[in-house]
Design a protein around this motif. Structure first.
Motif, PDB file in Angstrom:
ATOM      1  N   ALA A 215      56.269  49.617  81.630  1.00 12.21           N
ATOM      2  CA  ALA A 215      56.511  48.560  80.649  1.00 12.21           C
ATOM      3  C   ALA A 215      55.493  47.445  80.820  1.00 12.21           C
ATOM      4  O   ALA A 215      55.172  47.049  81.940  1.00 12.21           O
ATOM      5  N   LEU A 216      54.987  46.929  79.709  1.00  9.30           N
ATOM      6  CA  LEU A 216      54.171  45.725  79.680  1.00  9.30           C
ATOM      7  C   LEU A 216      55.037  44.593  79.158  1.00  9.30           C
ATOM      8  O   LEU A 216      55.693  44.723  78.119  1.00  9.30           O
ATOM      9  N   ALA A 217      55.060  43.483  79.878  1.00  6.99           N
ATOM     10  CA  ALA A 217      55.896  42.342  79.493  1.00  6.99           C
ATOM     11  C   ALA A 217      55.296  41.072  80.071  1.00  6.99           C
ATOM     12  O   ALA A 217      54.299  41.108  80.798  1.00  6.99           O
ATOM     13  N   GLY A 218      55.910  39.937  79.766  1.00 11.88           N
ATOM     14  CA  GLY A 218      55.486  38.682  80.347  1.00 11.88           C
ATOM     15  C   GLY A 218      55.778  38.645  81.838  1.00 11.88           C
ATOM     16  O   GLY A 218      56.688  39.323  82.331  1.00 11.88           O
ATOM     17  N   THR A 219      55.017  37.844  82.575  1.00  5.62           N
ATOM     18  CA  THR A 219      55.144  37.803  84.027  1.00  5.62           C
ATOM     19  C   THR A 219      56.567  37.516  84.481  1.00  5.62           C
ATOM     20  O   THR A 219      57.080  38.154  85.406  1.00  5.62           O
ATOM     21  N   LYS A 220      57.244  36.579  83.840  1.00 11.07           N
ATOM     22  CA  LYS A 220      58.596  36.204  84.271  1.00 11.07           C
ATOM     23  C   LYS A 220      59.640  37.265  83.941  1.00 11.07           C
ATOM     24  O   LYS A 220      60.787  37.175  84.411  1.00 11.07           O
TER      25      LYS A 220
ATOM     26  N   THR B 250      47.161  42.232  83.308  1.00 12.66           N
ATOM     27  CA  THR B 250      46.858  43.658  83.241  1.00 12.66           C
ATOM     28  C   THR B 250      46.414  44.017  81.841  1.00 12.66           C
ATOM     29  O   THR B 250      47.183  43.896  80.880  1.00 12.66           O
ATOM     30  N   GLY B 251      45.179  44.443  81.698  1.00 15.02           N
ATOM     31  CA  GLY B 251      44.661  44.873  80.409  1.00 15.02           C
ATOM     32  C   GLY B 251      44.742  46.370  80.264  1.00 15.02           C
ATOM     33  O   GLY B 251      45.033  47.092  81.232  1.00 15.02           O
ATOM     34  N   PRO B 252      44.465  46.892  79.074  1.00 15.74           N
ATOM     35  CA  PRO B 252      44.509  48.341  78.871  1.00 15.74           C
ATOM     36  C   PRO B 252      43.643  49.115  79.855  1.00 15.74           C
ATOM     37  O   PRO B 252      44.038  50.193  80.313  1.00 15.74           O
ATOM     38  N   SER B 253      42.485  48.554  80.229  1.00 13.93           N
ATOM     39  CA  SER B 253      41.588  49.268  81.144  1.00 13.93           C
ATOM     40  C   SER B 253      42.150  49.377  82.551  1.00 13.93           C
ATOM     41  O   SER B 253      41.654  50.167  83.363  1.00 13.93           O
ATOM     42  N   ASP B 254      43.195  48.594  82.861  1.00  8.87           N
ATOM     43  CA  ASP B 254      43.809  48.640  84.190  1.00  8.87           C
ATOM     44  C   ASP B 254      44.923  49.669  84.280  1.00  8.87           C
ATOM     45  O   ASP B 254      45.512  49.864  85.355  1.00  8.87           O
TER      46      ASP B 254
ATOM     47  N   TYR C  27      51.240  41.411  80.889  1.00 13.03           N
ATOM     48  CA  TYR C  27      50.139  41.518  79.937  1.00 13.03           C
ATOM     49  C   TYR C  27      49.117  40.398  80.101  1.00 13.03           C
ATOM     50  O   TYR C  27      48.028  40.455  79.532  1.00 13.03           O
ATOM     51  N   THR C  28      49.451  39.381  80.898  1.00 13.65           N
ATOM     52  CA  THR C  28      48.491  38.298  81.136  1.00 13.65           C
ATOM     53  C   THR C  28      47.491  38.648  82.228  1.00 13.65           C
ATOM     54  O   THR C  28      46.418  38.060  82.308  1.00 13.65           O
TER      55      THR C  28
END
Length: 316
Positions: free
Chosen positions: A174-179, A198-202, A195-196
């Motif tokens: 899952a991609l979500a906000g840090t909190k 970790t980008g798609p390339s990661d 998502y702040t």
């Protein structure tokens, strides 16, 4: 019973244009059911509608209404309808229109189902939109053991998609906000990334990508493994022509087609969500419950981002 309270707005604009006014109770047509609404929710499409960003669809006739999903009790049944009685607990989604943030809605039986017996109607209202996740995974042919990426994993659809993906036996990222990373792990995500940072390339490769955001489709499509499938339930409304063009171009270029759809669930899909909820495979995720009188505050809260599940509007 001639009039009812409903959330309205007389012009496009920020959340403050919303107010609670009085409109006629819907007149029951042949084959319809009148539902007394206990709760509805705020969805992203309603924010765009209220702001006037899709006015080619919503038009210029005011006042306009808001709300698409609902949970409540049957108040009246047309004689032509069989199998439903006053007092039955139901939930549903209005067919491609707004207006469920109100005391009553009139719908056809195909647009509703019995609500889960193990949930209160206010928390149950957070789940009908989750039928979008069921449809998305059917389109993507998600299977046990496959790698699934849910982009927007803490949102209204994403929080249900994480749970459903896990129930179907997928390895869920899952991609979500840090909190919200611990939150999506609690929902069942095997991996959670901000998502702040970790980008798609990661990220690695995935068999299925479910996108609930609508931006950077090209970058996330590149994460598909051979034979992978990507489903998006959102467009980038700041660049809608380019976004739509890319979805269409994906059918003939590159790795994996990007499939797009907008939810309009019927009875069978809503009944399936009821079974998931009653089995405990999917639980409601409610960020905040707002009274109908605070509809503007609910819209502001969703626009602010960082949501965990759904903002619910309690009508009763």
């Amino acid at each position: 019973m001639n009039d009812m309270r409903a959330a309205l707005y007389d012009s496009y604009g920020p959340p403050d244009v919303l107010y609670v006014g009085t409109v006629p109770v819907p007149e029951l047509q042949q084959g319809e059911v009148l539902v007394r609404v206990h709760a509805a929710t705020v969805n992203g499409g309603e924010l765009y509608g209220r702001a006037g960003r899709v006015r080619l669809v919503t038009g210029r006739k005011f006042p306009q209404r808001t709300g698409i999903d609902f949970a409540g009790e049957v108040a009246e049944v047309d004689p032509a309808v069989k199998g439903l009685r006053p007092g039955d607990r139901v939930w549903g989604v209005l067919p491609r229109t707004f207006g469920s943030a109100a005391e009553y809605v009139a719908v056809r039986p195909r647009n509703l189902s019995y609500a889960p017996e193990n949930l209160g109607l206010v928390e149950a209202a957070s789940l009908p939109v989750g039928t979008t996740a069921i449809t998305a995974f059917r389109k993507a042919r998600l299977e046990a053991g496959q790698r699934l990426l849910v982009r927007g994993g803490s949102g209204g659809v994403g929080s249900i998609a994480v749970q459903l993906g896990k129930a179907l036996g997928a390895h869920v990222t899952a991609l979500a906000g840090t909190k919200n990373l611990d939150f999506v792990r609690e929902l069942g995500a095997d991996e959670a990334h901000s998502y702040t940072t970790t980008g798609p390339s990661d990220l690695g490769r995935f068999d299925v990508v479910l996108d609930t955001v609508g931006t950077e489709l090209r970058s996330f499509r590149r994460l598909l493994a051979p034979g992978g499938r990507m489903v998006s339930i959102a467009f980038d409304l700041d660049h809608i022509a380019a976004s739509l063009g890319y979805v269409l171009a994906s059918t003939v270029h590159g790795r994996g087609r990007v499939q797009f759809f907008s939810g309009n669930p019927k009875h069978d899909l809503l009944a399936e969500m009821t079974r998931y909820a009653e089995s405990g495979a999917i639980r409601p995720v409610v960020d905040t419950v707002h009274p109908l009188s605070e509809i503007a505050a609910a819209h502001r809260a969703l626009e602010a981002g960082g949501v965990r599940g759904k903002h619910v509007i309690q009508v009763i």
